[in-house]
Design a protein around this motif. Sequence first.
Motif, PDB file in Angstrom:
ATOM      1  N   ALA A   7       0.834  -1.100   0.159  1.00 20.69           N
ATOM      2  CA  ALA A   7      -0.064   0.104   0.066  1.00 20.69           C
ATOM      3  C   ALA A   7       0.853   1.233   0.035  1.00 20.69           C
ATOM      4  CB  ALA A   7      -0.844   0.092   1.310  1.00 20.69           C
ATOM      5  N   GLY A   8       0.379   2.172  -0.025  1.00 15.63           N
ATOM      6  CA  GLY A   8       1.019   3.671   0.067  1.00 15.63           C
ATOM      7  C   GLY A   8       1.899   3.442   1.394  1.00 15.63           C
ATOM      8  N   GLU A  10       2.180   5.905   3.319  1.00 11.95           N
ATOM      9  CA  GLU A  10       1.330   6.325   4.630  1.00 11.95           C
ATOM     10  C   GLU A  10       0.792   5.258   5.368  1.00 11.95           C
ATOM     11  OE1 GLU A  10       0.932   7.695   1.729  1.00 11.95           O
ATOM     12  OE2 GLU A  10       1.574   9.798   1.740  1.00 11.95           O
ATOM     13  N   ILE A  11      -0.030   4.363   4.592  1.00 15.50           N
ATOM     14  CA  ILE A  11      -0.474   3.210   5.132  1.00 15.50           C
ATOM     15  C   ILE A  11       0.543   1.956   5.540  1.00 15.50           C
ATOM     16  CG2 ILE A  11      -2.257   1.247   4.744  1.00 15.50           C
ATOM     17  CD1 ILE A  11      -3.490   3.062   2.399  1.00 15.50           C
ATOM     18  N   LEU A  14       1.526   3.411   8.812  1.00 17.54           N
ATOM     19  CA  LEU A  14       0.607   3.129  10.257  1.00 17.54           C
ATOM     20  C   LEU A  14       0.646   1.616  10.557  1.00 17.54           C
ATOM     21  CD1 LEU A  14      -1.888   4.299  11.485  1.00 17.54           C
ATOM     22  CD2 LEU A  14      -3.326   3.679   9.632  1.00 17.54           C
ATOM     23  N   ILE A  37      -9.335   2.255   8.615  1.00 16.98           N
ATOM     24  CA  ILE A  37      -9.468   3.009   7.205  1.00 16.98           C
ATOM     25  C   ILE A  37     -10.932   3.149   6.838  1.00 16.98           C
ATOM     26  CG2 ILE A  37      -9.000   2.794   4.908  1.00 16.98           C
ATOM     27  CD1 ILE A  37      -6.090   2.188   5.607  1.00 16.98           C
ATOM     28  N   LYS A  40     -13.196   5.432   9.163  1.00 18.36           N
ATOM     29  CA  LYS A  40     -12.419   6.630   9.288  1.00 18.36           C
ATOM     30  C   LYS A  40     -12.860   7.603  10.131  1.00 18.36           C
ATOM     31  CE  LYS A  40     -10.254   8.522   5.403  1.00 18.36           C
ATOM     32  NZ  LYS A  40     -10.467   9.420   4.132  1.00 18.36           N
ATOM     33  N   MET A  44     -10.746   5.921  13.239  1.00 14.36           N
ATOM     34  CA  MET A  44      -9.583   6.481  12.994  1.00 14.36           C
ATOM     35  C   MET A  44      -9.414   7.988  13.368  1.00 14.36           C
ATOM     36  SD  MET A  44      -7.132   5.651  10.071  1.00 14.36           S
ATOM     37  CE  MET A  44      -8.087   6.568   8.421  1.00 14.36           C
ATOM     38  N   ALA A  45     -10.288   8.976  13.129  1.00 14.12           N
ATOM     39  CA  ALA A  45     -10.160  10.263  13.460  1.00 14.12           C
ATOM     40  C   ALA A  45     -10.175  10.367  14.971  1.00 14.12           C
ATOM     41  CB  ALA A  45     -11.149  10.952  12.810  1.00 14.12           C
ATOM     42  N   ALA A  48      -7.039   9.082  16.431  1.00 12.66           N
ATOM     43  CA  ALA A  48      -5.903  10.180  16.130  1.00 12.66           C
ATOM     44  C   ALA A  48      -5.713  11.381  17.150  1.00 12.66           C
ATOM     45  CB  ALA A  48      -5.995  10.414  14.470  1.00 12.66           C
TER      46      ALA A  48
ATOM     47  N   LEU B  51      -1.962   8.439  12.088  1.00 12.26           N
ATOM     48  CA  LEU B  51      -3.172   8.331  11.959  1.00 12.26           C
ATOM     49  C   LEU B  51      -3.991   9.299  11.363  1.00 12.26           C
ATOM     50  CD1 LEU B  51      -4.140   6.393  15.494  1.00 12.26           C
ATOM     51  CD2 LEU B  51      -4.754   5.544  13.167  1.00 12.26           C
ATOM     52  N   ALA B  52      -3.626  10.548  12.015  1.00 12.48           N
ATOM     53  CA  ALA B  52      -3.893  11.853  11.448  1.00 12.48           C
ATOM     54  C   ALA B  52      -3.507  12.149   9.968  1.00 12.48           C
ATOM     55  CB  ALA B  52      -3.561  13.012  12.299  1.00 12.48           C
ATOM     56  N   GLU B  53      -2.474  11.603   9.678  1.00  9.08           N
ATOM     57  CA  GLU B  53      -2.354  11.685   8.262  1.00  9.08           C
ATOM     58  C   GLU B  53      -2.972  10.823   7.156  1.00  9.08           C
ATOM     59  OE1 GLU B  53       1.741  10.697   7.237  1.00  9.08           O
ATOM     60  OE2 GLU B  53       1.806  11.831   5.353  1.00  9.08           O
ATOM     61  N   ALA B  54      -3.469   9.528   7.811  1.00  8.52           N
ATOM     62  CA  ALA B  54      -4.084   8.680   7.226  1.00  8.52           C
ATOM     63  C   ALA B  54      -5.604   9.055   6.892  1.00  8.52           C
ATOM     64  CB  ALA B  54      -4.414   7.135   7.642  1.00  8.52           C
ATOM     65  N   VAL B  55      -6.120   9.670   8.201  1.00  9.06           N
ATOM     66  CA  VAL B  55      -7.419  10.078   8.084  1.00  9.06           C
ATOM     67  C   VAL B  55      -7.478  11.116   6.823  1.00  9.06           C
ATOM     68  CG1 VAL B  55      -8.978  11.812   9.464  1.00  9.06           C
ATOM     69  CG2 VAL B  55      -8.012   9.826  10.618  1.00  9.06           C
ATOM     70  N   GLU B  56      -6.490  11.932   6.947  1.00  4.77           N
ATOM     71  CA  GLU B  56      -6.390  13.116   5.702  1.00  4.77           C
ATOM     72  C   GLU B  56      -6.243  12.521   4.237  1.00  4.77           C
ATOM     73  OE1 GLU B  56      -3.970  16.775   4.607  1.00  4.77           O
ATOM     74  OE2 GLU B  56      -3.621  15.980   6.724  1.00  4.77           O
ATOM     75  N   LYS B  57      -5.562  11.499   4.195  1.00  5.14           N
ATOM     76  CA  LYS B  57      -5.065  11.251   2.763  1.00  5.14           C
ATOM     77  C   LYS B  57      -5.646   9.852   2.226  1.00  5.14           C
ATOM     78  CE  LYS B  57      -0.538  13.438   2.982  1.00  5.14           C
ATOM     79  NZ  LYS B  57       1.138  13.120   2.640  1.00  5.14           N
ATOM     80  N   VAL B  58      -6.025   9.041   3.200  1.00  5.31           N
ATOM     81  CA  VAL B  58      -6.417   7.698   2.602  1.00  5.31           C
ATOM     82  C   VAL B  58      -7.897   7.843   1.946  1.00  5.31           C
ATOM     83  CG1 VAL B  58      -7.234   5.374   3.059  1.00  5.31           C
ATOM     84  CG2 VAL B  58      -4.965   6.210   4.079  1.00  5.31           C
ATOM     85  N   THR B  59      -8.086   7.414   0.901  1.00  2.00           N
ATOM     86  CA  THR B  59      -9.290   7.416   0.099  1.00  2.00           C
ATOM     87  C   THR B  59      -9.258   6.105  -0.797  1.00  2.00           C
ATOM     88  OG1 THR B  59     -10.525   8.699  -1.468  1.00  2.00           O
ATOM     89  CG2 THR B  59      -8.130   8.447  -1.980  1.00  2.00           C
ATOM     90  N   VAL B  67      -7.761   0.995  -1.305  1.00  2.00           N
ATOM     91  CA  VAL B  67      -7.543   2.142  -0.294  1.00  2.00           C
ATOM     92  C   VAL B  67      -6.085   2.487  -0.628  1.00  2.00           C
ATOM     93  CG1 VAL B  67      -9.216   1.558   1.407  1.00  2.00           C
ATOM     94  CG2 VAL B  67      -6.882   0.584   1.773  1.00  2.00           C
ATOM     95  N   ASP B  68      -5.864   3.840  -0.919  1.00  2.00           N
ATOM     96  CA  ASP B  68      -4.454   4.370  -1.067  1.00  2.00           C
ATOM     97  C   ASP B  68      -4.775   5.838  -0.868  1.00  2.00           C
ATOM     98  OD1 ASP B  68      -2.192   4.732  -1.970  1.00  2.00           O
ATOM     99  OD2 ASP B  68      -2.125   3.639  -3.836  1.00  2.00           O
ATOM    100  N   THR B  69      -3.673   6.399  -0.977  1.00  2.00           N
ATOM    101  CA  THR B  69      -3.623   7.939  -0.878  1.00  2.00           C
ATOM    102  C   THR B  69      -3.596   8.615  -1.897  1.00  2.00           C
ATOM    103  OG1 THR B  69      -1.111   7.702  -0.938  1.00  2.00           O
ATOM    104  CG2 THR B  69      -2.176   7.934   1.473  1.00  2.00           C
TER     105      THR B  69
END
Lengths: 202, 202
Positions: A7-8, A10-11, A14, A37, A40, A44-45, A48, B51-59, B67-69
């Motif tokens: 995965a990316g 960032e994942i 994590l 994920i 979220k 997750m939020a 965090a 976690l905060a970064e994943a919340v923001e970026k993961v889609t 799932v990826d950023t």
Amino acid sequence: MSTKRIAGPEIERLIQLLAKVPGLGPRSARRAALHLIKKKDQLMAPLAGALAEAVEKVTVCSVCGNVDTVDPCSICTDPRRDGATVIVVEDVSDLWALERAGAMNAKYHVLGGTLSPLDGVGPEDLNIRSLVDRVAAGGVSELIIAVNATVEGQTTAHFITDQLEGLDVKVTRLAHGVPVGGELDYLDEGTLSAALRSRTSF
Amino acid sequence: MSTKRIAGPEIERLIQLLAKVPGLGPRSARRAALHLIKKKDQLMAPLAGALAEAVEKVTVCSVCGNVDTVDPCSICTDPRRDGATVIVVEDVSDLWALERAGAMNAKYHVLGGTLSPLDGVGPEDLNIRSLVDRVAAGGVSELIIAVNATVEGQTTAHFITDQLEGLDVKVTRLAHGVPVGGELDYLDEGTLSAALRSRTSF
């Protein structure tokens, strides 16, 4: 397990961090990451946020060694608690366990471990000096040494008792005996002997 | 387990949220929280950040459901992958498992579950429409249906095959057989029969 990136970054990061949380391994960290994920907004939020808040606010109590968001901790400053009785524990998890039992309305002193020469843990690595100072400052009439019933725990208990020599404080320890709900058949001889020696009348 | 508050509200909230992570229960969540607090700089702060970064970026990838950023995901946009072969999986965790195996250099389509009338999961709840559209758009020559070998998985596989009726695509499925390293003695009759039927020459 290959180190192939699935995965990316960032994942991946994590998952790597989650795998360091006790109770989670590499496999369950992946499962946890995916669950986070998927949830979220619900999980997750908030997690965090709770972690960031804990990073910012959680501190170690300078009096007793407990963790809290205030220093001195809320147990140390609680006026309803009997400050004359101090329960000495190895770790904050033991403090939490005793608080859940809710049997005493006392204050605490967290040692932060046990003496273990083989692991290089000496008296200066534990909150023993602060305990002796706390007793010497007065106001503590009983010290309940609630360390684990292990060799290291008992060694630490004896060392503490020696350090308190000459101070006017009663030092007690937890009773040994049959666990509530326990079956005699499964208990070791040491516990059974102790339970017999400390027998009480009906 | 009593609901007595054993720590400040911030720590309590952290424990409650950790207990919702798969693999952690109420007891291990306390242990995890304490470990995180002790490793504040090494683990808790980085985990909060990740976690905060994943919340923001993961889609979720709008093409395949991974799932990826980035969207489309890095697998969908990878020029080294053979887009003519698409592996259909139930969940992102299955995609990750196949990627770890690293046997195919194909692209994926994540269904997001299996058909399950009893749980109220119908075709419109899964990414089946987008799969059919993707195949109809052309460029896909083989669809490997890699769903779990469960009743729901097989039902879903049959439903998908029906939906692809008339489209020019080869539909295949994973082989049944003896797991590598597996012992015959412990395998069910269905697997053994399938392994015998699909026997190959040395």
